[in-house]
Design a protein around this motif. Structure first.
Motif, PDB file in Angstrom:
ATOM      1  N   SER A   1     102.417  80.840  83.533  1.00  0.00           N
ATOM      2  CA  SER A   1     101.804  81.123  84.840  1.00  0.00           C
ATOM      3  C   SER A   1     102.683  80.612  85.970  1.00  0.00           C
ATOM      4  O   SER A   1     102.894  81.307  86.976  1.00  0.00           O
ATOM      5  N   LEU A   2     103.177  79.392  85.818  1.00  0.00           N
ATOM      6  CA  LEU A   2     104.060  78.837  86.850  1.00  0.00           C
ATOM      7  C   LEU A   2     105.294  79.721  87.014  1.00  0.00           C
ATOM      8  O   LEU A   2     105.707  80.048  88.131  1.00  0.00           O
TER       9      LEU A   2
ATOM     10  N   GLU B   1     107.812  77.742  95.698  1.00  0.00           N
ATOM     11  CA  GLU B   1     108.884  78.580  96.244  1.00  0.00           C
ATOM     12  C   GLU B   1     108.749  78.749  97.753  1.00  0.00           C
ATOM     13  O   GLU B   1     109.405  79.607  98.350  1.00  0.00           O
TER      14      GLU B   1
ATOM     15  N   ARG C   1     115.669  80.186  87.955  1.00  0.00           N
ATOM     16  CA  ARG C   1     114.764  79.063  87.685  1.00  0.00           C
ATOM     17  C   ARG C   1     114.530  78.943  86.180  1.00  0.00           C
ATOM     18  O   ARG C   1     114.531  79.940  85.458  1.00  0.00           O
TER      19      ARG C   1
ATOM     20  N   ASP D   1      99.057  71.482  87.728  1.00  0.00           N
ATOM     21  CA  ASP D   1     100.018  72.358  88.398  1.00  0.00           C
ATOM     22  C   ASP D   1      99.991  72.173  89.918  1.00  0.00           C
ATOM     23  O   ASP D   1     101.026  72.258  90.568  1.00  0.00           O
TER      24      ASP D   1
ATOM     25  N   GLY E   1      97.711  78.674  88.336  1.00  0.00           N
ATOM     26  CA  GLY E   1      99.080  78.349  87.936  1.00  0.00           C
ATOM     27  C   GLY E   1     100.105  79.186  88.683  1.00  0.00           C
ATOM     28  O   GLY E   1     101.131  78.679  89.156  1.00  0.00           O
ATOM     29  N   VAL E   2      99.831  80.470  88.815  1.00  0.00           N
ATOM     30  CA  VAL E   2     100.725  81.355  89.578  1.00  0.00           C
ATOM     31  C   VAL E   2     100.823  80.868  91.021  1.00  0.00           C
ATOM     32  O   VAL E   2     101.919  80.809  91.603  1.00  0.00           O
TER      33      VAL E   2
ATOM     34  N   HIS F   1     101.704  67.894  91.563  1.00  0.00           N
ATOM     35  CA  HIS F   1     102.904  68.272  92.308  1.00  0.00           C
ATOM     36  C   HIS F   1     102.683  68.273  93.810  1.00  0.00           C
ATOM     37  O   HIS F   1     103.605  68.567  94.567  1.00  0.00           O
TER      38      HIS F   1
ATOM     39  N   ALA G   1     105.587  82.850  86.270  1.00  0.00           N
ATOM     40  CA  ALA G   1     105.191  84.134  86.871  1.00  0.00           C
ATOM     41  C   ALA G   1     105.070  83.985  88.386  1.00  0.00           C
ATOM     42  O   ALA G   1     105.437  84.897  89.143  1.00  0.00           O
ATOM     43  N   GLY G   2     104.562  82.830  88.827  1.00  0.00           N
ATOM     44  CA  GLY G   2     104.474  82.584  90.270  1.00  0.00           C
ATOM     45  C   GLY G   2     105.846  82.538  90.918  1.00  0.00           C
ATOM     46  O   GLY G   2     106.043  83.056  92.023  1.00  0.00           O
ATOM     47  N   LEU G   3     106.803  81.953  90.233  1.00  0.00           N
ATOM     48  CA  LEU G   3     108.170  81.911  90.752  1.00  0.00           C
ATOM     49  C   LEU G   3     108.747  83.327  90.828  1.00  0.00           C
ATOM     50  O   LEU G   3     109.350  83.718  91.830  1.00  0.00           O
TER      51      LEU G   3
ATOM     52  N   GLY H   1     103.119  77.985  91.297  1.00  0.00           N
ATOM     53  CA  GLY H   1     104.503  78.438  91.238  1.00  0.00           C
ATOM     54  C   GLY H   1     104.948  79.020  92.570  1.00  0.00           C
ATOM     55  O   GLY H   1     106.047  78.738  93.058  1.00  0.00           O
ATOM     56  N   MET H   2     104.075  79.796  93.185  1.00  0.00           N
ATOM     57  CA  MET H   2     104.433  80.421  94.466  1.00  0.00           C
ATOM     58  C   MET H   2     104.576  79.375  95.564  1.00  0.00           C
ATOM     59  O   MET H   2     105.482  79.455  96.399  1.00  0.00           O
TER      60      MET H   2
ATOM     61  N   SER I   1     100.763  69.703  78.827  1.00  0.00           N
ATOM     62  CA  SER I   1      99.603  70.416  78.321  1.00  0.00           C
ATOM     63  C   SER I   1     100.039  71.861  78.154  1.00  0.00           C
ATOM     64  O   SER I   1     100.519  72.491  79.101  1.00  0.00           O
ATOM     65  N   LEU I   2      99.886  72.388  76.958  1.00  0.00           N
ATOM     66  CA  LEU I   2     100.427  73.723  76.678  1.00  0.00           C
ATOM     67  C   LEU I   2      99.610  74.806  77.381  1.00  0.00           C
ATOM     68  O   LEU I   2      98.418  74.644  77.627  1.00  0.00           O
ATOM     69  N   GLY I   3     100.299  75.886  77.700  1.00  0.00           N
ATOM     70  CA  GLY I   3      99.604  77.011  78.322  1.00  0.00           C
ATOM     71  C   GLY I   3      99.711  77.056  79.832  1.00  0.00           C
ATOM     72  O   GLY I   3      98.968  77.784  80.482  1.00  0.00           O
ATOM     73  N   HIS I   4     100.601  76.275  80.414  1.00  0.00           N
ATOM     74  CA  HIS I   4     100.748  76.275  81.872  1.00  0.00           C
ATOM     75  C   HIS I   4     102.035  76.958  82.344  1.00  0.00           C
ATOM     76  O   HIS I   4     102.086  77.505  83.434  1.00  0.00           O
TER      77      HIS I   4
ATOM     78  N   ARG J   1     111.488  70.996  88.127  1.00  0.00           N
ATOM     79  CA  ARG J   1     110.564  71.543  89.122  1.00  0.00           C
ATOM     80  C   ARG J   1     109.109  71.249  88.770  1.00  0.00           C
ATOM     81  O   ARG J   1     108.300  70.979  89.657  1.00  0.00           O
ATOM     82  N   PHE J   2     108.757  71.326  87.493  1.00  0.00           N
ATOM     83  CA  PHE J   2     107.347  71.173  87.123  1.00  0.00           C
ATOM     84  C   PHE J   2     107.157  70.148  86.013  1.00  0.00           C
ATOM     85  O   PHE J   2     107.886  70.146  85.025  1.00  0.00           O
ATOM     86  N   GLY J   3     106.154  69.325  86.191  1.00  0.00           N
ATOM     87  CA  GLY J   3     105.697  68.484  85.110  1.00  0.00           C
ATOM     88  C   GLY J   3     104.849  69.326  84.172  1.00  0.00           C
ATOM     89  O   GLY J   3     103.936  70.021  84.608  1.00  0.00           O
TER      90      GLY J   3
ATOM     91  N   ASN K   1      95.259  81.293  85.042  1.00  0.00           N
ATOM     92  CA  ASN K   1      96.549  81.873  85.401  1.00  0.00           C
ATOM     93  C   ASN K   1      96.694  81.984  86.918  1.00  0.00           C
ATOM     94  O   ASN K   1      97.760  81.688  87.462  1.00  0.00           O
TER      95      ASN K   1
ATOM     96  N   ALA L   1     106.143  65.383  86.944  1.00  0.00           N
ATOM     97  CA  ALA L   1     105.863  66.346  88.022  1.00  0.00           C
ATOM     98  C   ALA L   1     106.754  66.094  89.223  1.00  0.00           C
ATOM     99  O   ALA L   1     107.093  67.020  89.957  1.00  0.00           O
ATOM    100  N   ARG L   2     107.121  64.846  89.440  1.00  0.00           N
ATOM    101  CA  ARG L   2     107.921  64.526  90.623  1.00  0.00           C
ATOM    102  C   ARG L   2     108.902  63.418  90.257  1.00  0.00           C
ATOM    103  O   ARG L   2     108.698  62.686  89.307  1.00  0.00           O
TER     104      ARG L   2
END
Lengths: 284, 301
Positions: A136-137, B61, A75, B85, B53-54, B89, A139-141, B57-58, A130-133, A125-127, B50, A118-119
């Motif tokens: 985290s996204l 997936e 990703r 986020d 946001g995490v 979406h 990390a979730g993946l 992301g999850m 805004s900085l700082g997102h 995958r992600f819109g 965070n 975003a879509r």
């Protein structure tokens, strides 16, 4: 730029693609990189928009990732959404966005806005914007892959100024604590932000040693040297990896290289012609 | 409602993709869930932006993330993550927010959630749940979990009057038929309102899902309102962005005429002092005498 001129260039780009600008060995060919850089300049110039500086500083890394690193299970997250143009052109160079769609960049009714949507664009995958997102996204993946026992690696491209956002540090703490070894964060360290240099605005320099205090693997590379980036992005990680890419804002365009206004201002016609010539004469 | 929440999620934990993220809260309540989820129970630390946001992301997936923290640390601290986020979406992240309204009592203003569902009602794709009674929690979790998109679940403290049996959970529920004004209550204010109006002729409805675009008033409510022509809305939430305001606009748009309309809302901190949830409700006129007086002022039968 005149619309006709744009069409001529697009025809040449398509022809050059058809000629096989890719290397036979699967590496990113310098011809394709030049061609794509030209398409990026042409797209911005036709749209009459700025933000070019941060696109050019991140472009080589984005192209390298998408042509050599990213496998189907991997990703990519563009956290510095203002490099959307570079992202769109990179996807175009992979055949994931059409040339006609690039022509709509920044126009009325486009799917290719100034920051990634975003879509609506399947390859994105992600819109963001805004900085700082993004971290985290990402990390979730990465955590999902681990929990679901799936292979795959996540690459997240951030800006350098973005590390002033607290949420980015929240994400770094999280990634390190959860041992997201399948996460690589790239920092486009072009040292210029919205209204000054990163050193003058809110210095975290030297960024690499500041962030080395977290439990991550720090690597550094010249963000415009493909071989150096390949080395820095190579496998063998035991912790989340953070790659500081030393880059130049507006790279490859002498009129704006390293300049603050490259963050905002579009190229003039003369600057554009000079830039295209500098790339190697394509379309000139 | 934390115990019921824990039970409902433990029940759901067999779903292999369910993952629970907490913002370092749940001590003394969520340990059974931690035990059953093992590595799918993640303490994301004191970092709510965070965490959301995490979770986004999850969800992208194909996982089923539920986040948990105190309400204001969710909707206020991580608002942009919820907006960008999650909601832009349309990702199925479920945001569990404990301590709706003045739920954290004397802990003070930073821990109260007086404007959460008003603020969040402005976001695309987000479905809001405000269960009224402890008995609603299992159905709320099931309903939120079945949605294809995101949900915010405002948890409080159920106060179903002793000896009362609540009707089965529904987004809109008639708790008691009546011939007087129609009283609409959001979430856990249902219990105190039932008690306050025990001897009153008012008809009482509980609303547990918002905004109106995803949870429109049912026909039986509309019929009751057309007959009564008097409406009182009781909420532990500020007036701006409240259900009362939404219902007023809905009445105008749908041509339901009213002879009387009253909103009872959280008033913030009028005395500048702090106390229990009951203390703050009383200061806002959301206690039994306040509710009774407001409804009686609209006329009896």
């Amino acid at each position: 730029m005149a619309i006709r001129a744009q069409h001529v260039e697009n025809a040449e780009v398509r022809a050059a693609n058809a000629d096989g600008a890719r290397s036979a060995d699967g590496t990113l060919a310098s011809g394709l990189l030049r061609l794509a850089r030209w398409r990026l300049l042409a797209m911005h110039h036709a749209a009459g928009v700025g933000h070019l500086g941060g696109n050019l500083s991140a472009f080589d890394a984005m192209m390298l990732l998408h042509h050599e690193m990213l496998r189907p299970q991997d990703r990519f997250v563009l956290s510095k959404g203002h490099a959307a143009g570079a992202y769109y052109v990179t996807l175009w160079s992979r055949g994931l966005i059409t040339d006609a769609e690039l022509d709509s960049f920044h126009g009325e009714g486009t799917r290719l806005a100034g920051h990634p949507p975003a879509r609506g664009v399947p390859a994105i995958r992600f819109g963001t914007g805004s900085l700082g997102h993004g971290v985290s996204l990402a990390a979730g993946l990465a955590l999902s892959m681990q929990l679901q026992d799936r292979p795959g690696h996540v690459f997240c491209l951030t800006s350098d100024g973005e590390w002033q956002e607290g949420s980015t540090l929240e994400a770094l703490i999280f990634a390190a604590h959860n041992k997201l070894v399948n996460l690589t964060i790239l920092i486009d360290n072009n040292r210029l932000q919205g209204f000054g240099t990163t050193r003058d605005v809110a210095s975290m320099e030297p960024l690499a040693s500041k962030l080395a205090g977290f439990d991550v693997e720090i690597r550094e590379a010249d963000g415009h040297d493909l071989a150096d980036m390949r080395r820095a992005l190579s496998a063998g990680r035991e912790r989340p990896t953070l790659v500081v890419l030393h880059t130049v804002k507006g790279y490859g365009v002498p009129a704006i290289e390293g300049r603050m206004d490259s963050h905002y201002l579009p190229l003039t016609d003369d600057q554009y012609r000079e830039a295209v010539t500098g790339i190697g004469g394509l379309g000139a | 409602m934390r115990r019921q929440l824990c039970d409902a999620l433990v029940e759901r934990a067999a779903r292999p993709d369910l993952v629970f993220l907490t913002g370092d809260l749940g001590f003394g309540a969520l340990e059974p869930l931690r035990d059953v989820l093992d590595r799918r129970f993640i303490n994301a630390g004191i970092a709510e932006q965070n965490m959301v946001g995490v979770a986004a992301g999850m969800a992208s997936e194909g996982m089923e993330p539920w986040t948990y923290t105190i309400a204001p640390f969710c909707y206020a601290r991580a608002f942009e993550q919820i907006r960008n986020d999650v909601c832009l979406h349309a990702l199925p992240v479920r945001l569990l927010a404990n301590g709706g309204g003045y739920g954290y009592g004397v802990m003070g203003a930073t821990h109260h959630a007086l404007e959460d569902y008003g603020v969040l009602s402005t976001l695309p794709n987000l479905h809001l749940f405000i269960p009224a009674f402890d008995e609603d929690v299992a159905a709320t979790i099931a309903a939120a979990g079945a949605l294809p998109g995101p949900a915010y679940i405002r948890l409080g403290r159920g106060e179903l009057p002793a000896g009362t049996i609540a009707p089965a959970y529904a987004p809109w529920r008639r708790l008691r038929a009546g011939t007087g004004p129609v009283v609409v209550v959001v979430g856990p204010m249902a219990g105190p309102t039932l008690s306050a109006l025990e001897d009153d002729a008012a008809e009482i409805w509980a609303v547990c899902e918002l905004p109106l675009r995803v949870s429109p008033p049912p026909e039986a409510f509309v019929a009751a309102l057309r007959k009564s022509r008097r409406l009182c809305v009781v909420e532990e939430h500020v007036a701006q962005g409240s259900l009362g305001q939404s219902l007023a606009a809905w009445c105008l748009e749908t041509g339901v005429g009213l002879d009387g309309f009253r909103m009872l809302n959280a008033q913030g901190y009028p005395s500048g002092t702090y106390g229990s949830q009951a203390f703050h409700r009383q200061e806002s006129g959301l206690d039994a005498p306040g509710i009774r007086a407001a409804v009686q002022a609209m006329g009896a039968a």
